[in-house]
Enzyme design. Structure first.
Site, PDB file in Angstrom:
ATOM      1  N   SER A 229       0.847  -1.178   0.000  1.00 32.47           N
ATOM      2  CA  SER A 229       0.000   0.000   0.000  1.00 32.47           C
ATOM      3  C   SER A 229       0.884   1.231   0.000  1.00 32.47           C
ATOM      4  CB  SER A 229      -0.872  -0.005   1.266  1.00 32.47           C
ATOM      5  OG  SER A 229      -1.490   1.240   1.465  1.00 32.47           O
TER       6      SER A 229
ATOM      7  N   TYR B  90      -1.085  -0.848  10.541  1.00 33.35           N
ATOM      8  CA  TYR B  90      -1.215  -1.068   9.101  1.00 33.35           C
ATOM      9  C   TYR B  90       0.010  -0.520   8.366  1.00 33.35           C
ATOM     10  CZ  TYR B  90      -3.361  -1.276   4.479  1.00 33.35           C
ATOM     11  OH  TYR B  90      -3.630  -1.557   3.163  1.00 33.35           O
TER      12      TYR B  90
END
Length: 167
Positions: free
Chosen positions: A145, A158
């Site tokens: 990501s 995350y």
């Protein structure tokens, strides 16, 4: 359409939606022989399995929660039992907790995201690499990501785990 993946066997995690589902459809359309679809949600698994079969590949649905090592090992073991050779692993799954300020982050939230977003990817990749080495090689792809670059205020676990995959 080309047949770049003619007769290849593929494992895709988080195969029921988004990138995972698109990848499954793409591999099927480009000639993959078998696609092992790893997904936590049964209804998504049923839908993507039907789409893969419709495109001419054999779907191997594997319902699994990759938050613990035993389930992760089991998912890959099931995939390896279903195919004679593993050519490609697309390790695509992720967990993301609710936005939480760093000072309020719970140990449980940290542990869950670390287990799903980093440990399970490494477990899958290691087991897949061992199997691939026995049959002449293959390819392992991690999806990450933009958050791996440090963006994502309120999403420390995350961001850290995605950076770990990139590293």
């Amino acid at each position: 359409m080309t047949q770049r993946f003619q007769d290849k066997n593929v494992v895709i995690t988080a195969a029921g939606a988004g990138f995972g589902r698109a990848a499954a459809r793409g591999f099927a359309a480009e000639g993959a022989k078998s696609i092992c679809l790893v997904e936590r949600l049964a209804d998504r698994l049923e839908a993507v399995s039907a789409e893969v079969e419709e495109l001419g590949a054999r779907a191997v649905p594997i319902e699994a929660d990759l938050s613990d090592r035993a389930s992760t090992d089991g998912a890959l073991a099931t995939a390896l039992e279903a195919v004679e050779r593993l050519d490609v692993l697309i390790s695509n799954h992720a967990a993301m907790a609710w936005e939480t300020p760093f000072v309020e982050l719970t140990d449980e939230a940290w542990d869950t995201e670390l287990a799903v977003n980093l440990t399970s990817h490494i477990v899958l990749a290691q087991r897949a690499a061992r199997a691939m080495a026995k049959t002449g090689g293959g390819a392992i792809v991690f999806t990450a990501s933009v958050n791996a670059a440090g963006a994502g205020s309120g999403y420390a676990p995350y961001v850290v785990t995605k950076a770990g995959l990139v590293a």
